[in-house]
Design an enzyme around this catalytic site. Structure first.
Site, PDB file in Angstrom:
ATOM      1  N   ASP A   7       0.890  -1.171   0.000  1.00  7.71           N
ATOM      2  CA  ASP A   7       0.000   0.000   0.000  1.00  7.71           C
ATOM      3  C   ASP A   7       0.922   1.213   0.000  1.00  7.71           C
ATOM      4  OD1 ASP A   7      -2.334   1.532   0.156  1.00  7.71           O
ATOM      5  OD2 ASP A   7      -2.164   1.678   2.322  1.00  7.71           O
ATOM      6  N   GLU A  68      -1.054  -1.269  -5.000  1.00  9.04           N
ATOM      7  CA  GLU A  68      -2.297  -0.549  -5.253  1.00  9.04           C
ATOM      8  C   GLU A  68      -2.136   0.337  -6.483  1.00  9.04           C
ATOM      9  OE1 GLU A  68      -4.606   1.309  -1.950  1.00  9.04           O
ATOM     10  OE2 GLU A  68      -4.553   3.064  -3.253  1.00  9.04           O
ATOM     11  N   ASP A 141      -2.736   1.212   6.844  1.00 15.23           N
ATOM     12  CA  ASP A 141      -1.892   0.937   5.682  1.00 15.23           C
ATOM     13  C   ASP A 141      -1.389  -0.502   5.702  1.00 15.23           C
ATOM     14  OD1 ASP A 141      -1.246   4.094   4.997  1.00 15.23           O
ATOM     15  OD2 ASP A 141      -1.338   3.639   7.128  1.00 15.23           O
TER      16      ASP A 141
END
Lengths: 184, 184
Positions: A7, A68, A141
């Site tokens: 992330d 991501e 996160d």
């Protein structure tokens, strides 16, 4: 399959390693966050992110890195740092010859909660349940990185079939065009 | 001072090396473009950009790397690739301990043409004149990379004085707060 989920972020870059196969139990191998000081130069922060990701790749030897997918429509104040950190993650993986898979936030949410518009807390709760953890990983996160890895494990077979179909379509001779069939 | 200017991009990443000092003649050491195939995966493209920049750093040993500062307000379709390529350029420089300077497109245009809103062609023409080239370097990304390097050579003394002033201000004891002076 062993997947490192990333992330991306400059302030906190979430990292999570999950092992598993579609339809089988998932196992968390590790979870954590690489942090860089907000008052450091961006270039220095990118070096710290690279160092952290390299350490994780060395320690966990994932077969795939799932990152991501960053959209520029997001919050304009944070999107640049996210894009830069994701570039470093992709670079570290590809440099080692590891496949990089990108998943959008809504794909990840849909994969783990069933809804592409799930709240952070729902994602964390489902990650904890799927990996049999006592509590959702913190910060968010870290939970998101695990969710990315889970999403990849579950989506990979479908993605792979799609890629094979595309490759086959590219190899096949072009179909006669409508123009070709109607010309005199 | 020997500066590598980088106009970041995934399709074309402009690179230009300029030597000079403020008020002295400038000399172009090299100019070129790293290209990556548009149909390759982003991760692979970032590896190619890294490889190209590393080759330039090895070949030219610049003292500073000047990179265009990317804003997220730009064209949303291209800004992600630009941000990712600029991250790779910053990473390559900082990993070697080289200082990274960021200049905005309008700072660069103002430095070489006198106007922050100059057209591409004006920038190319002024770069050619300043470096005594027969014609503006092509493509425009290559000319922009040289313009960045020139901009840095000319702006560096002022930036350095500003940074020293900021550092001194941070070291100085904090001034008494208004609240402190008025409390009973």
């Amino acid at each position: 399959m062993r997947v490192l989920g990333v992330d991306p972020g400059l302030t906190r870059c979430g990292l999570g390693v999950v092992e598993g196969l579609p339809g089988r139990r998932l196992r968390m191998a590790d979870v954590g966050v690489v942090r860089t000081p907000a008052d450091a130069e961006v270039a220095e922060r990118l070096v710290l992110v690279e160092r952290g990701i390299e350490e994780w790749l060395d320690a966990h030897r994932p077969e795939v890195v799932a990152v991501e997918r960053v959209f520029s429509q997001h919050n304009v104040r944070t999107v640049m740092g996210t894009a830069q950190a994701s570039a470093v993650a992709m670079l570290c993986a590809a440099r080692r010859g590891l496949p990089v898979a990108l998943h959008t936030p809504s794909e990840v949410k849909a994969a783990v909660t069933g809804s592409g518009r799930a709240e952070k807390a729902q994602v964390g709760a489902m990650v904890a349940r799927l990996l049999r953890l006592d509590a959702p990983p913190r910060p968010a996160d870290a939970a998101d990185a695990l969710a990315l890895a889970i999403c990849h494990i579950w989506r990979a077979p479908a993605q792979s079939r799609l890629q094979q179909a595309w490759a086959a379509a590219r190899r096949a001779p072009a179909a006669p065009s409508p123009k070709g069939t109607t010309s005199s």
